[in-house]
Design a protein around this motif. Structure first.
Motif, PDB file in Angstrom:
ATOM      1  N   LEU A  71       0.836  -1.195   0.000  1.00  0.00           N
ATOM      2  CA  LEU A  71       0.000   0.000   0.000  1.00  0.00           C
ATOM      3  C   LEU A  71       0.871   1.245   0.000  1.00  0.00           C
ATOM      4  CD1 LEU A  71      -2.895   1.104   0.156  1.00  0.00           C
ATOM      5  CD2 LEU A  71      -2.673   1.068   2.650  1.00  0.00           C
ATOM      6  N   GLY A  72       0.751   2.043  -1.050  1.00  0.00           N
ATOM      7  CA  GLY A  72       1.501   3.287  -1.118  1.00  0.00           C
ATOM      8  C   GLY A  72       2.925   3.107  -1.622  1.00  0.00           C
ATOM      9  N   PRO A  73       3.635   4.240  -1.778  1.00  0.00           N
ATOM     10  CA  PRO A  73       4.957   4.225  -2.411  1.00  0.00           C
ATOM     11  C   PRO A  73       6.132   4.199  -1.441  1.00  0.00           C
ATOM     12  CG  PRO A  73       4.182   6.473  -2.262  1.00  0.00           C
ATOM     13  CD  PRO A  73       3.122   5.619  -1.606  1.00  0.00           C
TER      14      PRO A  73
ATOM     15  N   ILE B 122       7.327   0.780  14.606  1.00  0.00           N
ATOM     16  CA  ILE B 122       8.150  -0.208  13.923  1.00  0.00           C
ATOM     17  C   ILE B 122       7.436  -1.550  13.836  1.00  0.00           C
ATOM     18  CG2 ILE B 122      10.339  -1.461  13.955  1.00  0.00           C
ATOM     19  CD1 ILE B 122      11.581   0.912  15.398  1.00  0.00           C
ATOM     20  N   ASP B 123       6.826  -1.971  14.934  1.00  0.00           N
ATOM     21  CA  ASP B 123       6.183  -3.285  14.941  1.00  0.00           C
ATOM     22  C   ASP B 123       5.052  -3.363  13.923  1.00  0.00           C
ATOM     23  OD1 ASP B 123       4.719  -1.453  16.394  1.00  0.00           O
ATOM     24  OD2 ASP B 123       4.252  -2.820  18.053  1.00  0.00           O
ATOM     25  N   VAL B 124       4.271  -2.287  13.806  1.00  0.00           N
ATOM     26  CA  VAL B 124       3.175  -2.267  12.838  1.00  0.00           C
ATOM     27  C   VAL B 124       3.715  -2.269  11.409  1.00  0.00           C
ATOM     28  CG1 VAL B 124       1.153  -1.006  12.013  1.00  0.00           C
ATOM     29  CG2 VAL B 124       1.660  -1.086  14.459  1.00  0.00           C
ATOM     30  N   SER B 125       4.788  -1.524  11.162  1.00  0.00           N
ATOM     31  CA  SER B 125       5.357  -1.435   9.816  1.00  0.00           C
ATOM     32  C   SER B 125       5.810  -2.799   9.314  1.00  0.00           C
ATOM     33  CB  SER B 125       6.527  -0.457   9.794  1.00  0.00           C
ATOM     34  OG  SER B 125       7.657  -0.974  10.473  1.00  0.00           O
ATOM     35  N   LYS B 126       6.308  -3.648  10.228  1.00  0.00           N
ATOM     36  CA  LYS B 126       6.766  -4.978   9.837  1.00  0.00           C
ATOM     37  C   LYS B 126       5.597  -5.858   9.390  1.00  0.00           C
ATOM     38  CE  LYS B 126      11.111  -4.343  10.986  1.00  0.00           C
ATOM     39  NZ  LYS B 126      12.168  -4.277   9.959  1.00  0.00           N
ATOM     40  N   GLN B 127       4.433  -5.637   9.996  1.00  0.00           N
ATOM     41  CA  GLN B 127       3.285  -6.491   9.725  1.00  0.00           C
ATOM     42  C   GLN B 127       2.561  -6.108   8.438  1.00  0.00           C
ATOM     43  OE1 GLN B 127       2.224  -9.255  11.214  1.00  0.00           O
ATOM     44  NE2 GLN B 127       0.355  -9.419   9.996  1.00  0.00           N
TER      45      GLN B 127
ATOM     46  N   ARG C   4       7.049   4.573   5.897  1.00  0.00           N
ATOM     47  CA  ARG C   4       6.258   5.696   6.428  1.00  0.00           C
ATOM     48  C   ARG C   4       5.709   5.340   7.808  1.00  0.00           C
ATOM     49  NH1 ARG C   4       0.673   7.432   5.653  1.00  0.00           N
ATOM     50  NH2 ARG C   4       0.340   5.556   4.420  1.00  0.00           N
ATOM     51  N   VAL C   5       5.187   4.129   7.929  1.00  0.00           N
ATOM     52  CA  VAL C   5       4.657   3.677   9.218  1.00  0.00           C
ATOM     53  C   VAL C   5       5.786   3.403  10.205  1.00  0.00           C
ATOM     54  CG1 VAL C   5       3.296   1.878  10.353  1.00  0.00           C
ATOM     55  CG2 VAL C   5       2.590   2.760   8.125  1.00  0.00           C
ATOM     56  N   GLU C   6       6.914   2.938   9.707  1.00  0.00           N
ATOM     57  CA  GLU C   6       8.051   2.635  10.580  1.00  0.00           C
ATOM     58  C   GLU C   6       8.473   3.852  11.397  1.00  0.00           C
ATOM     59  OE1 GLU C   6      12.181   0.153  10.060  1.00  0.00           O
ATOM     60  OE2 GLU C   6      11.809   1.785   8.641  1.00  0.00           O
TER      61      GLU C   6
END
Length: 228
Positions: free
Chosen positions: A76-78, A113-118, A107-109
């Motif tokens: 999702l997204g660039p 960080i934990d959410v960005s990995k998922q 961007r989420v990281e």
């Protein structure tokens, strides 16, 4: 329950096919052996507003449905990018090693960080080596990655396993000293990106064993879905 992943497992006796059903996926981070450099990176994260993980090395649990050997993924997204890592796979007949890409939403990281990995697939090459066959010369294994830029491949990451924590202490840090539980897949950390972290439409990666003169290589294309 997720579908099994097909791996080709290489031993001195030949290659056999395995249908592996992962039970747990663990992504290790901040795994460099140079602790001063790791701590410097932690301070860099703090300086840009990123809350560092509570432990070093850090471990993130991800859903096993993210694991894939596909040659194309959607995100999702660039703002996502891959990174090459050695991967440990614990099977009934012991520990195996392969190579993968911990694709991450950058961007989420910046704030979780934990959410960005998922949020992104974790791509693996469909070939594994028995860990015992490479353990005697582990530090000489080489990890490399390339990204597609302007229609050509550009070297993006390169380093030897000597720069990262070896498998045994990394596993022990996660398990408290026990072996890696059967069915667990663990990504082992990575190096800095040459020229900085950036997205690309194509990512290729490899694990080279210069002693036994063999390579595991894989790649995938990235389709970025538009944000709405």
């Amino acid at each position: 329950m997720r579908e099994p992943i097909g791996f080709r497992c290489v031993t001195a006796a030949g290659i056999h096919q395995v249908a592996f059903r992962p039970r747990d996926l663990v992504i290790a981070g901040l795994t460099g052996r140079d602790q001063a450099a790791v701590q410097h990176h932690v301070e860099e994260l703090r300086a840009i507003g990123v809350t560092p993980p509570p432990s070093i090395p850090a471990f993130f649990r991800n859903g096993t449905d993210l694991l894939t050997t596909a040659s194309a993924v959607e995100v999702l997204g660039p703002d996502s990018s891959g990174e090459v890592e050695f991967v440990l796979v614990s099977m009934a007949d012991g520990l195996w090693v392969g190579v993968g890409s911990d694709h991450t939403d950058r961007r989420v990281e910046a704030y979780a960080i934990d959410v960005s990995k998922q949020l992104c697939p974790k791509v693996m090459a469909p070939l594994l080596w028995r860990f015992a066959d490479v353990a005697p010369h582990w530090d000489q294994l080489v990890l490399r990655a390339w990204i597609e830029e302007a229609g050509r491949l550009t070297l993006y990451q390169q380093g030897t396993a000597a720069a990262l924590r070896p498998p045994e202490p990394l596993i022990a840090a996660w398990t408290g000293g026990a072996p890696l539980p059967e069915g667990t897949v663990m990504f082992g950390g990575t190096f800095a990106a040459i020229g900085g972290i950036r997205p690309s439409v194509g990512f290729e990666f490899e694990l080279e064993d210069p002693i036994l003169r063999r390579v595991i290589r894989h790649g995938y294309t990235v389709r970025s879905l538009p944000l709405t």
